[in-house]
Scaffold this motif. Structure first.
Motif, mmCIF file in Angstrom:
data_model
loop_
_atom_site.group_PDB
_atom_site.id
_atom_site.type_symbol
_atom_site.label_atom_id
_atom_site.label_comp_id
_atom_site.label_asym_id
_atom_site.label_seq_id
_atom_site.Cartn_x
_atom_site.Cartn_y
_atom_site.Cartn_z
ATOM 1 N N ASN A 41 0.810 -1.227 0.000
ATOM 2 C CA ASN A 41 0.000 0.000 0.000
ATOM 3 C C ASN A 41 0.843 1.277 0.000
ATOM 4 O O ASN A 41 0.382 2.313 -0.457
ATOM 5 N N THR A 42 2.043 1.200 0.591
ATOM 6 C CA THR A 42 2.877 2.405 0.657
ATOM 7 C C THR A 42 4.250 2.101 0.063
ATOM 8 O O THR A 42 4.605 0.931 -0.126
ATOM 9 N N PHE A 43 5.000 3.150 -0.195
ATOM 10 C CA PHE A 43 6.334 2.990 -0.775
ATOM 11 C C PHE A 43 7.233 2.200 0.179
ATOM 12 O O PHE A 43 7.392 2.586 1.345
ATOM 13 N N LYS A 44 7.778 1.102 -0.310
ATOM 14 C CA LYS A 44 8.629 0.211 0.489
ATOM 15 C C LYS A 44 7.966 -0.172 1.818
ATOM 16 O O LYS A 44 8.642 -0.352 2.835
ATOM 17 N N ASN A 45 6.659 -0.189 1.827
ATOM 18 C CA ASN A 45 5.882 -0.583 3.017
ATOM 19 C C ASN A 45 6.189 0.276 4.244
ATOM 20 O O ASN A 45 6.132 -0.204 5.392
ATOM 21 N N THR A 46 6.493 1.524 4.013
ATOM 22 C CA THR A 46 6.775 2.408 5.147
ATOM 23 C C THR A 46 5.491 2.781 5.880
ATOM 24 O O THR A 46 4.419 2.855 5.290
ATOM 25 N N THR A 47 5.644 3.059 7.163
ATOM 26 C CA THR A 47 4.500 3.448 7.982
ATOM 27 C C THR A 47 4.883 4.658 8.835
ATOM 28 O O THR A 47 6.040 5.052 8.886
ATOM 29 N N VAL A 319 3.991 5.447 -4.781
ATOM 30 C CA VAL A 319 2.902 4.575 -5.193
ATOM 31 C C VAL A 319 2.031 5.385 -6.151
ATOM 32 O O VAL A 319 1.659 6.513 -5.868
ATOM 33 N N VAL A 320 1.718 4.824 -7.295
ATOM 34 C CA VAL A 320 1.010 5.573 -8.338
ATOM 35 C C VAL A 320 -0.346 4.925 -8.613
ATOM 36 O O VAL A 320 -0.463 3.701 -8.634
ATOM 37 N N SER A 321 -1.350 5.765 -8.839
ATOM 38 C CA SER A 321 -2.680 5.236 -9.152
ATOM 39 C C SER A 321 -2.697 4.651 -10.558
ATOM 40 O O SER A 321 -2.168 5.240 -11.492
ATOM 41 N N GLY A 377 9.442 18.865 -2.397
ATOM 42 C CA GLY A 377 9.865 17.518 -2.015
ATOM 43 C C GLY A 377 11.064 17.140 -2.858
ATOM 44 O O GLY A 377 10.984 17.185 -4.094
ATOM 45 N N ALA A 378 12.175 16.802 -2.221
ATOM 46 C CA ALA A 378 13.401 16.513 -2.975
ATOM 47 C C ALA A 378 14.239 15.472 -2.244
ATOM 48 O O ALA A 378 14.044 15.226 -1.048
ATOM 49 N N PHE A 379 15.188 14.890 -2.963
ATOM 50 C CA PHE A 379 16.192 14.047 -2.318
ATOM 51 C C PHE A 379 17.212 14.984 -1.694
ATOM 52 O O PHE A 379 17.656 15.932 -2.342
ATOM 53 N N ASP A 380 17.591 14.738 -0.467
ATOM 54 C CA ASP A 380 18.633 15.543 0.173
ATOM 55 C C ASP A 380 19.805 14.635 0.525
ATOM 56 O O ASP A 380 19.613 13.447 0.796
ATOM 57 N N LEU A 425 9.683 14.587 7.236
ATOM 58 C CA LEU A 425 8.649 13.741 7.832
ATOM 59 C C LEU A 425 8.233 12.637 6.868
ATOM 60 O O LEU A 425 8.738 12.557 5.749
ATOM 61 N N PHE A 426 7.308 11.831 7.323
ATOM 62 C CA PHE A 426 6.820 10.704 6.532
ATOM 63 C C PHE A 426 5.912 11.203 5.408
ATOM 64 O O PHE A 426 4.971 11.938 5.660
ATOM 65 N N SER A 427 6.232 10.806 4.186
ATOM 66 C CA SER A 427 5.376 11.178 3.054
ATOM 67 C C SER A 427 4.476 9.985 2.725
ATOM 68 O O SER A 427 4.970 8.876 2.510
ATOM 69 N N TRP A 428 3.167 10.222 2.696
ATOM 70 C CA TRP A 428 2.164 9.149 2.617
ATOM 71 C C TRP A 428 2.545 8.030 1.643
ATOM 72 O O TRP A 428 2.494 6.859 1.994
ATOM 73 N N LEU A 429 2.909 8.427 0.410
ATOM 74 C CA LEU A 429 3.155 7.418 -0.612
ATOM 75 C C LEU A 429 4.603 7.411 -1.095
ATOM 76 O O LEU A 429 4.928 6.763 -2.076
ATOM 77 N N ASN A 430 5.454 8.147 -0.395
ATOM 78 C CA ASN A 430 6.848 8.241 -0.831
ATOM 79 C C ASN A 430 7.833 7.952 0.292
ATOM 80 O O ASN A 430 8.998 8.370 0.218
ATOM 81 N N GLY A 431 7.371 7.307 1.324
ATOM 82 C CA GLY A 431 8.252 6.926 2.417
ATOM 83 C C GLY A 431 8.988 8.119 3.004
ATOM 84 O O GLY A 431 8.424 9.183 3.235
#
Ligand code: BGP
Length: 473
Positions: A41-47, A319-321, A377-380, A425-431
């Motif tokens: 359901n989420t990116f790499k199953n992150t919660t 995660v993409v629709s 939102g970016a890679f740091d 912080l935690f991004s819903w669909l991007n871990g």
């Protein structure tokens, strides 16, 4: 000089994305706790089970906010922390937010409280399918009443629902948020019930005589036509009716926009109006518009649809629709905007779009606007010396602050600016890969590590912006 003295320079967050402590001190499961536990359901199953552990580290985080000079902090209350079953008050949960609010105030930071940022008590989802049942109107209103009673004299700005357009469309149409449904009619039904709940909360706020302001936060991507072809212009107008005014009119005018309703009828979609609904919506008009702005959206007529069109989360790190063929596809299609660059997550970078959004809200509603989210939102990369050189974020924010200043000069009334976000912080669909903060939090999808905080270059940049009230960008 655009920014008035009282302008609030802030940042925002949401409970599930920062708190962790998912089952501590009487907290019940939210739909996001349950959803993110299901593999895939989420990116790499992150919660958000640990998230950035704000629950235990809020004092350290508030100290950093103070050092940065932050004037406002927008955070959300987790409904199942206040009421595990959605109804019974949990004093430990109530006290936690008292502590957070008091700590903010003691450090000179104005608390902005979001009532609902997507973490519905799972108990209510199980009992009556959450937003799909009118039973939620009373439960939500009672929850709000508790918050108003407890925190009413401490909070000057209240955000009722965060991005109702996103949680209903991703939850009931695109099937990438709980409850993972894809059905346009159910989406419209759940959304109507959410409108009624929102209005009922505002009505309660007025009845209780809370001396503060309340508004909803809307995720607004102002619609552009890709070309001057009249059919593309009509498509962009349809998109504006059905993706923007369909929510903002309800918050600002207490009724749905006429053309949107007619367009839905042609698609054979109906709103289930019951006696009393119209009156309730009319009683729920907001004091300000909360604006979450990330990007503009460009449209063409359905028949001009291009195969290459990029939409939202098109990157492989999310995660993409996969849902296609929704009724509004007959009216308009998302298209590329050749004039705009994209972020790593394929979101269009468009500071002028923020000016457009502020101006459109002002001309249609003449309401004050609180920018409740905006960010990159970016890679740091954390260097060995513990630095993060995020000049790309500084550049993004600088251009958006300039756009706000221009919009203020155009006549828009802007209360304040909350960047998304203060801490990573935690991004819903991007871990945890997609970072937004001024404060780097050292964790990733695989491990929470020690959750150590580091100040990014943007931390010092925002500090200067705040210190000079937007003079030095
Ligand atoms: C908004 C939400 C936030 C936040 C932000 C960034 O829609 O209100 O909760 O997540 O978007 O989105 P993302 O994390 O998908 O990049």
């Amino acid at each position: 000089m655009s920014f008035q003295e009282e302008f609030l320079w802030g940042s925002a967050s949401a409970a599930y994305q920062i708190e962790g402590a998912a089952n501590l001190d009487g907290k019940g499961d939210s739909i996001w706790d349950v959803y993110s536990r299901v593999p895939g359901n989420t990116f790499k199953n992150t919660t958000g089970e640990v998230a950035i552990d704000f629950y235990h580290r809020f004092e350290e985080d508030v100290a950093l906010m103070k050092e940065m000079g932050l004037q406002a902090y927008r955070f959300s209350v987790s409904w199942p922390r206040i009421m595990a079953d959605g109804r019974t008050v949990n004093r430990q949960g109530v006290e936690f937010y008292h502590k957070v609010i008091d700590t903010l105030i003691a450090n000179g930071i104005t608390p902005i409280l979001t009532i609902y940022h997507w973490d519905l008590p799972q108990a209510l989802q199980d009992e009556y399918q959450g937003w799909e049942s009118r039973d939620i109107i009373d439960d939500f209103t009672r929850y709000c009443e508790v918050l108003f009673e407890e925190y009413g004299d401490k909070i000057p700005y209240w955000v009722s629902l965060n991005e109702q357009n996103i949680f209903t469309s991703l939850g009931y149409l695109q099937a990438i948020h709980p409850p993972k449904v894809s059905d346009f009619q159910r989406f419209v039904n759940a959304n109507h019930i959410a409108n009624l709940a929102n209005a009922s909360a505002v009505k309660k706020f007025r009845e209780m005589g809370i001396e503060a302001k309340i508004g909803a936060s809307f995720a607004y991507s102002p619609a552009y036509a890709q070309s001057a072809k009249p059919e593309d212009v009509i498509a962009a107008e349809d998109a504006q009716e059905l993706q923007d005014l369909f929510w903002m009119d309800v918050y600002a005018k207490g009724r749905y926009p006429k053309i949107a309703l007619k367009r839905l009828e042609t698609l054979n979609i109906h709103i289930d109006f019951q006696p009393g609904d119209k009156e309730l919506l009319a009683a729920g008009v907001c004091d300000f518009m909360g604006l979450n702005y990330y990007q503009s959206a460009t449209f063409v007529a359905a028949e001009n649809k291009q195969k290459t069109a990029q939409t939202g989360n098109a990157s492989q790190v999310s995660v993409v629709s996969e849902i296609s063929d929704i009724p509004t596809d007959k009216l308009f299609a998302r298209a590329d905007n050749e004039y705009l660059e994209m972020t790593d997550w394929n979101w269009a970078v468009d500071p002028n779009g923020l000016r457009v959004a502020l101006r459109r809200i002002t001309s249609r509603y003449e309401l004050p606007i609180l920018i409740s989210e905006n960010g990159l939102g970016a890679f740091d990369t954390l260097t060995e010396e513990g630095k993060v050189h995020d000049d790309y974020r500084i550049d993004f924010l600088r251009r958006h602050v300039e756009a706000i200043s221009e919009a203020i000069d155009d006549g828009c009334e802007v209360i304040g600016y909350c960047t998304w976000s203060c801490q990573d912080l935690f991004s819903w669909l991007n871990g945890y890969a997609k970072r937004y903060g001024f404060i780097y939090v050292d964790r990733d999808e695989e491990s929470a590590k020690e959750l150590k905080r580091y100040k990014k270059d943007s931390f010092y940049w925002y500090q200067k912006v705040i210190e000079t009230n937007g003079e030095q960008l």
